[in-house]
Scaffold this active site. Structure first.
Site, PDB file in Angstrom:
ATOM      1  N   GLU A 121       2.340  -6.763   0.947  1.00 19.73           N
ATOM      2  CA  GLU A 121       2.242  -7.381  -0.379  1.00 19.73           C
ATOM      3  C   GLU A 121       3.597  -7.554  -1.067  1.00 19.73           C
ATOM      4  O   GLU A 121       3.806  -7.075  -2.188  1.00 19.73           O
ATOM      5  CB  GLU A 121       1.293  -6.569  -1.270  1.00 19.73           C
ATOM      6  N   GLU A 148      -6.762  -5.775   4.267  1.00 21.07           N
ATOM      7  CA  GLU A 148      -7.473  -5.116   3.174  1.00 21.07           C
ATOM      8  C   GLU A 148      -8.504  -6.098   2.641  1.00 21.07           C
ATOM      9  O   GLU A 148      -8.222  -7.288   2.513  1.00 21.07           O
ATOM     10  CB  GLU A 148      -6.544  -4.714   2.016  1.00 21.07           C
TER      11      GLU A 148
END
Length: 735
Positions: free
Chosen positions: A200, A322
């Site tokens: 991220e 995720e």
């Protein structure tokens, strides 16, 4: 499609309301299953538990140990529920934070230190033989580098233990390549299957979820340089990125797409072996809901795949490292079963979309950590929410032995599912459906995207009439704000089920004999020659969908139309395929996206198989301006035979199937149907679209006619019964 329905924090009351325009009479959805028809996508037809039934964990983690309710938590969970290990972000990061700098090359990790630490790590693993039995549960494992200290751009942070900074993306990549060479293989852990460059990177650097002006250029360049440096050390690793936290392409009228995801494909696409995404529903965020499940996630995949085909000439697999739900409005509260419900609801809904594209999904990992004690908030005295385990006395106190949270009920529900994927069809896009056959077992999965309970009529067809000996119905739903799995057993066929709001049901069929699969439905997607076209009122947008292969006499097709438009704009354009207008449904998967900034979703439009040619033109025309057509894809199913129509000789008293009727449309006031000779007491009923019974009469065998000349023009449903047993049904039109 459902209208906006806010998730309530304290009490939830679900009311039976049928909203879908595509539902059958009596507001029932109908699900059809062909147990003898294999569904093949990209050469794949098997349910792969290693990529779907996973946890965000590694078997070497100490969190599996401790004061657990069971003496061996790894065995109880991984073997007991047949779960596979998904992702590790800790080891590669911890070791870099404690790695020595190369004295002769400032900003680079010391190769000798990497080698020595790697030897120690491998030897330590080799000595823990009780962990080796779980290596078969990590054949699809993912390893990711955390943002810090790997990131070398603005806001760089030094290594925690040794206090030096990486010199460049090349230094990052060199460390990662050497790390995988020295810490894995031989007597160590197996080499991971998928390497995420960094976790991220845009989350904190580029202005958050709503920003659409900041560029991903530095991050894309970083991925290219890191990937090149890794491959110098180890050319066999599969490398991907950019591990996007919010792939919200539509934000800023697709400027976020242009400045981020399109740019990443343009700059780094050729260097990536896979795309890495994080996908979450936000069911409770400031009292609102921002849901990705349903049409939004479909449009996200469609647009990304479409541009990949145009730019690169091929698609790449996805690692969804995720996914699930982020429960923002509960962040200052302790554990609750209802919060777990919000997660498993999203988990099931998103996974059903992943399962529809098995050739594209390399790995899908729900963000469920074993215990996550590293995330305990000491200031608020709150444990990390995304956990498999909790203390027995939570939420009252963080005490007691470790027991499962209700996230375990996802794994409990899915623990038996395996086998060959078979043909399924739902009349309601809000009822996701999939099914698998394994020997004498059949598994039918139903998931409800609606916020209301839905009654589903089941049409489970077994061509060779192997009798049902048992049906185990397992219904994961919400009861009094608690996640429950309701179980019921049947000894014979069932025709309807009640599927709870946002709930998932798995029907496990046991037959007297192994099922024969002797037909196929082969699915392929064909992408238009352009994408992301602006919408101007009353101006047709033209697309070419070429090189379509119709390899069979029979089949189906769906035009997948991605749309990004402001709320209030039309979502029902005039669509023509090869100059023939097709009916655009009023429904789409999931809710109306009212709390999102704008609508972004895929509209799925049935297209007659006979209408398709090798090269096709698609015309899309809206009555109003603004927004974009984000993607145009023709989804084609080639059948090995006419699997949608039942031959009269195949009908038995246990079949429920489409009936042979003629003509259709009816123009002369007389509907003809064929009554199978095997039926003892055939009864025909006709309903209108509101579900009202118009006529019911006993029938004779052989060709039979029913007068319908007194009925108005419109759509009707013919239902055939043998006494009280439903045999089949067919829609027909009176003109």
């Amino acid at each position: 499609m459902r209208v906006k329905s806010v998730y309530k924090k304290l009490s939830v009351s679900f009311i039976l309301v049928m909203l879908s325009a595509s539902q059958e009479v009596n507001s029932q959805a109908k699900v059809s299953v062909n147990l003898n028809v294999k569904h093949v996508v990209g050469g794949i037809s098997e349910f792969d538990r290693t990529k779907y039934i996973t946890i965000h964990a590694n078997q070497i983690e100490n969190e599996w140990d401790g004061d657990n309710f069971t003496s061996d938590l790894r065995d109880h969970f991984l073997n007991g529920f047949d779960v596979y290990l998904g992702r590790d972000t800790g080891g590669i990061t911890w070791n870099l934070n404690n790695m020595q700098e190369d004295a002769s090359r400032p900003g680079f990790a010391n190769p000798s230190n990497i080698i020595s630490k790697g030897i120690n790590t491998r030897n330590n693993y080799a000595s823990k033989t009780h962990l080796h039995v779980y290596e078969n549960r990590k054949s699809n494992h993912v390893v990711a580098a955390q943002l810090h200290p790997f990131w070398t751009g603005e806001s760089q942070i030094a290594t925690k233990g040794t206090g030096w900074e990486l010199a460049s993306p090349t230094a990052t990549g060199e460390y990662m390549g050497r790390y995988f060479n020295e810490f894995y293989g031989g007597n160590g852990e197996p080499v991971p299957s998928w390497i995420e460059v960094i976790n991220e990177p845009a989350y904190e650097a580029l202005g958050g979820k709503k920003n659409f002006t900041n560029s991903l250029q530095e991050i894309a360049d970083f991925h290219v340089e890191v990937a090149d440096a890794i491959r110098v050390q180890n050319p066999n690793l599969k490398i991907g990125g950019y591990t996007a936290a919010f792939p919200d392409f539509e934000t800023g009228d697709f400027q976020r797409w242009i400045n981020r995801d399109k740019l990443f494909i343009d700059v780094a696409g050729e260097k990536m072996d896979f795309w890495s995404w994080h996908l979450y529903d936000f069911p409770v965020i400031g009292g609102k809901e921002d849901i990705r499940s349903g049409s939004n996630v479909e449009a996200t995949f469609d647009m990304h795949d479409h541009y990949s085909m145009l730019k690169l000439g091929h698609k790449k697999p996805y690692v969804i490292s995720e996914y699930g739900a982020q429960t923002h409005d509960f962040r200052n509260e302790g554990w609750s079963s209802y919060r777990d419900w919000l997660f498993v609801r999203a988990q099931n809904s998103l996974m059903m979309s992943f399962m529809e594209r098995p050739e594209d999904i390399a790995m899908a990992i729900p963000f469920t950590i074993v215990k996550a004690e590293w995330g305990f908030n000491t200031d608020k005295n709150l444990p990390y929410p995304a956990r498999l385990m909790r203390k027995a006395n939570e939420p009252e106190s963080y005490t007691g032995e470790w027991v499962y949270t209700d996230r375990v009920k996802f794994y409990d529900l899915w623990k038996n599912v395996k086998g060959t994927r078979i043909d399924t069809k739902s009349t309601d896009l809000d009822i996701q459906v999939d099914a698998y056959v394994d020997g004498n077992k059949g598994y039918l999965i139903l998931n409800n995207l609606e916020s209301e309970e839905t009654e589903i009529t089941l049409d489970v067809f077994e061509k060779y009439d192997s009798s049902i000996t048992n049906i185990l119905k397992r219904h994961l739903t919400l009861s009094s704000n608690n996640v429950v799995i309701e179980e019921e057993t049947f000894s014979s066929s069932i025709s309807t089920v009640q599927l709870g709001a946002g709930s998932t049901m798995i029907l496990e069929y046991t037959f007297a004999n192994s099922l024969t699969i002797d037909e196929t439905s082969t699915e392929e997607k064909y992408y238009a020659d352009s994408y992301l076209q602006p919408i101007v009122a009353s101006q047709p947008i033209l697309f070419a969908v070429n090189n379509v292969v119709k390899s069979a006499t029979y089949g189906e097709a769906v035009l997948r139309l991605g749309l990004g438009r402001d709320h209030g704009k039309s979502l029902k354009p005039i669509v023509k395929v090869n100059n023939t207008e097709v009916v655009v449904p009023d429904d789409w998967r999931g809710y109306d996206q009212a709390d999102k900034g704008r609508f972004f979703g895929t509209i799925e439009i049935p297209v007659s198989y006979d209408l398709l040619t090798t090269n096709n033109t698609v015309s899309v025309e809206f009555p109003d301006s603004s927004g974009h057509v984000s993607s145009v894809i023709m989804q084609v199913f080639n059948f090995s035979s006419d699997i949608r129509t039942l031959s009269v000789n195949d009908v038995t008293a246990s079949d429920t199937k489409t009936l042979l009727i003629s003509p259709n449309p009816v123009k002369d006031g007389m509907l003809n149907m064929t009554i199978p000779a095997k039926l003892k007491n055939p009864i025909a009923s006709i309903y209108n679209v509101s579900g009202s019974l118009l006529i019911k009469q006993s029938m004779k065998h052989s060709q039979t006619s029913i007068p319908v000349n007194l009925f108005d023009k419109g759509v009707y449903l013919l239902v055939l019964q043998d006494g009280s047993k439903k045999i089949g049904e067919s829609k027909f039109v009176i003109q």
